[in-house]
Design a protein around this motif. Structure first.
Motif, PDB file in Angstrom:
ATOM      1  N   VAL A  18     -21.680 -10.018   7.432  1.00 36.59           N
ATOM      2  CA  VAL A  18     -22.877  -9.736   6.632  1.00 36.59           C
ATOM      3  C   VAL A  18     -22.575  -8.758   5.502  1.00 36.59           C
ATOM      4  O   VAL A  18     -23.399  -8.592   4.595  1.00 36.59           O
ATOM      5  N   GLY A  19     -21.431  -8.114   5.571  1.00 32.81           N
ATOM      6  CA  GLY A  19     -21.068  -7.165   4.525  1.00 32.81           C
ATOM      7  C   GLY A  19     -19.663  -6.647   4.729  1.00 32.81           C
ATOM      8  O   GLY A  19     -19.094  -6.768   5.818  1.00 32.81           O
ATOM      9  N   TYR A  34     -14.700 -12.009  -2.062  1.00 31.42           N
ATOM     10  CA  TYR A  34     -15.744 -11.769  -1.071  1.00 31.42           C
ATOM     11  C   TYR A  34     -17.001 -12.569  -1.405  1.00 31.42           C
ATOM     12  O   TYR A  34     -17.643 -13.151  -0.520  1.00 31.42           O
ATOM     13  N   PHE A  38     -18.272 -15.124   1.331  1.00 30.73           N
ATOM     14  CA  PHE A  38     -19.425 -14.707   2.129  1.00 30.73           C
ATOM     15  C   PHE A  38     -20.763 -14.895   1.421  1.00 30.73           C
ATOM     16  O   PHE A  38     -21.813 -14.691   2.015  1.00 30.73           O
ATOM     17  N   THR A  42     -23.870 -10.849  -0.461  1.00 32.37           N
ATOM     18  CA  THR A  42     -23.248 -10.030   0.578  1.00 32.37           C
ATOM     19  C   THR A  42     -23.180  -8.561   0.153  1.00 32.37           C
ATOM     20  O   THR A  42     -22.842  -8.246  -0.986  1.00 32.37           O
ATOM     21  N   HIS A  43     -23.496  -7.656   1.081  1.00 36.25           N
ATOM     22  CA  HIS A  43     -23.363  -6.223   0.822  1.00 36.25           C
ATOM     23  C   HIS A  43     -21.885  -5.843   0.775  1.00 36.25           C
ATOM     24  O   HIS A  43     -21.109  -6.251   1.644  1.00 36.25           O
ATOM     25  N   THR A  44     -21.502  -5.066  -0.216  1.00 35.73           N
ATOM     26  CA  THR A  44     -20.130  -4.556  -0.277  1.00 35.73           C
ATOM     27  C   THR A  44     -20.155  -3.069  -0.626  1.00 35.73           C
ATOM     28  O   THR A  44     -20.922  -2.638  -1.491  1.00 35.73           O
ATOM     29  N   SER A 130     -22.825  -3.718   7.141  1.00 30.49           N
ATOM     30  CA  SER A 130     -21.545  -4.373   6.895  1.00 30.49           C
ATOM     31  C   SER A 130     -20.709  -4.352   8.169  1.00 30.49           C
ATOM     32  O   SER A 130     -20.617  -3.323   8.833  1.00 30.49           O
TER      33      SER A 130
END
Length: 205
Positions: A18-19, A34, A38, A42-44, A130
């Motif tokens: 999810v991250g 990424y 994903f 997506t959270h990064t 994440s």
């Protein structure tokens, strides 16, 4: 940069990601990878300690959806440390550990200055969105993990740069990293080596 990720992505199930927390962000080169793997939402989270390198990272990724940028080094405790800065590799070889074997592997790289950077623990940021952790900290990977015990409780995938020789004084072996992660429920799945005595490894649970 984690060189083996493109090899792993077609062999393992990352559908639950999810991250991503990326330690040692440099200029954020992996962002597109990424996003492709994903999804663009997506959270990064990107950690980069060197101000000059961080400014490029901010220019590249600042303002993108789900991106959080942090101008800190990560370690086992909050402190201020000197970082060895490389002058020929765009900051990618800079480390909180004194260069050793890397001086022979890449004789064109010199470390001609140090500067002080702020170090915090990953746990202090309380990141909950994440579950993949990527660490490219030039020999400081185990120290980063020591400050991430709480965060690791919600992480399912860990990528770390690893070394076959002592690239930086006191840097961990892959076995050191595996023992630490095994105590927290992670198993080594695979490692990938370059021709210069370094590579990366993947653990999951």
């Amino acid at each position: 940069m984690i060189v083996g990720f493109s090899e792993y992505k077609n062999k393992y199930d990352f559908s639950n990601v999810v991250g991503v927390i990326h330690v040692g962000a440099h200029h954020g080169q992996e962002y597109e990878e990424y996003a492709k793997q994903f999804g663009p939402w997506t959270h990064t989270h990107w950690f980069e300690p060197l101000p000059s390198v961080y400014s490029v990272l901010e220019s590249n990724l600042g303002g993108k959806f789900g991106v959080k940028l942090y101008n800190y080094a990560l370690g086992p405790e909050e402190t201020v440390m000197s970082i060895w800065e490389d002058s020929e590799n765009g900051g990618q070889s800079s480390s909180l550990m004194k260069p050793k074997g890397c001086l022979d592997e890449w004789d064109y790289i010199t470390f001609n200055q140090t500067s002080d950077v702020q170090v915090r623990t990953l746990d202090s940021f309380d990141i909950k969105n994440s579950n993949m952790l990527v660490i490219d900290a030039q020999g400081y990977e185990l120290e980063v993990l020591k400050g991430a015990s709480k965060t690791l409780e919600s992480v399912h995938h860990v990528f770390c740069e690893v070394n076959l020789i002592e690239m930086y004084e006191g840097c961990p072996t892959m076995e050191d990293l595996s023992v630490f992660l095994a105590d927290r429920g992670f198993a080594l799945r695979e490692n990938w080596w370059t021709s210069n005595n370094w590579g990366d490894a993947y653990w999951s649970r």
